[in-house]
Design a protein around this motif. Structure first.
Motif, short mmCIF file in Angstrom:
data_model
loop_
_atom_site.label_atom_id
_atom_site.label_comp_id
_atom_site.label_asym_id
_atom_site.label_seq_id
_atom_site.Cartn_x
_atom_site.Cartn_y
_atom_site.Cartn_z
N TYR A 15 1.83 -9.65 30.52
CA TYR A 15 3.20 -9.75 31.00
C TYR A 15 3.38 -9.04 32.33
O TYR A 15 2.90 -7.93 32.51
CB TYR A 15 4.17 -9.13 29.98
N TYR A 26 8.10 -2.68 32.26
CA TYR A 26 8.34 -2.79 30.83
C TYR A 26 8.57 -1.45 30.12
O TYR A 26 8.70 -1.42 28.89
CB TYR A 26 7.18 -3.54 30.15
N THR A 80 10.53 -8.35 31.82
CA THR A 80 9.35 -9.12 32.18
C THR A 80 9.79 -10.50 32.62
O THR A 80 10.80 -11.02 32.13
CB THR A 80 8.34 -9.26 31.02
N TYR A 105 0.96 -19.14 31.54
CA TYR A 105 2.12 -18.39 32.02
C TYR A 105 1.93 -17.99 33.47
O TYR A 105 0.81 -17.87 33.96
CB TYR A 105 2.39 -17.16 31.14
N THR A 163 -0.94 -11.98 26.24
CA THR A 163 -0.30 -12.26 27.53
C THR A 163 -0.26 -10.99 28.38
O THR A 163 0.14 -9.94 27.91
CB THR A 163 1.13 -12.79 27.30
N GLY A 185 5.30 -16.84 28.53
CA GLY A 185 4.22 -16.09 27.90
C GLY A 185 4.21 -16.20 26.40
O GLY A 185 3.34 -15.65 25.73
N ASN A 232 7.78 -13.01 32.15
CA ASN A 232 7.03 -13.92 31.27
C ASN A 232 7.62 -13.98 29.87
O ASN A 232 6.93 -14.36 28.92
CB ASN A 232 5.57 -13.49 31.18
#
Length: 141
Positions: A130, A134, A28, A41, A128, A34, A30
């Motif tokens: 993101y 992921y 990610t 963010y 968040t 984040g 962030n």
């Protein structure tokens, strides 16, 4: 017989600053901004790119699919420069059939966008959103 190859290493990531770095998935952009407790963010589009060799398969009896288990929030997937699919929804798996699109050596690019938009739920939350890839990406025969 099914074969699955994970595409998790050797990704080139181009972030919001325009710089390209080598990353491994999951990833990610962030990870730091984040985590500061604010809602400040960075949200936008970043690009991931990798190369892979075509798997061995029998075109008469087998198919090849790319499977994405989590890309937040919207994804545009290109194979060898050709747009092969888009997907909205950062929390769902999606697949794209690529048997007829493969070359001996292949360039896979994923443009990921975690911008605020009205196509993807949830719209608001106390966490968040993101941006990034992921979860696993697999090449499945």
């Amino acid at each position: 017989m099914r074969s699955i190859a994970k595409l998790m290493q050797d990704w080139q990531f181009t972030g919001p600053d325009g710089k390209t770095t080598l990353v491994e998935l999951p990833h990610t952009w962030n990870a730091k901004d984040g985590q500061d407790g604010g809602n400040d963010y960075w949200r936008g589009t970043c690009t991931y790119s990798t190369t892979f060799a075509a798997p061995a398969f029998d075109a008469a009896s087998q198919e090849v699919w790319l499977q994405f288990e989590g890309v937040n929030s919207s994804a545009k997937v290109l194979l060898n420069g050709r747009n092969i699919c888009t997907h909205d929804g950062g929390y769902s798996t999606f697949r794209v059939h690529v048997s007829d699109l493969l070359a001996k050596d292949n360039q896979l690019t994923v443009e990921v966008d975690n911008s605020i938009n009205d196509r993807i739920y949830p719209q608001k939350a106390d966490f968040t959103f993101y941006g990034g890839i992921y979860r696993d990406i697999s090449l499945m025969v």
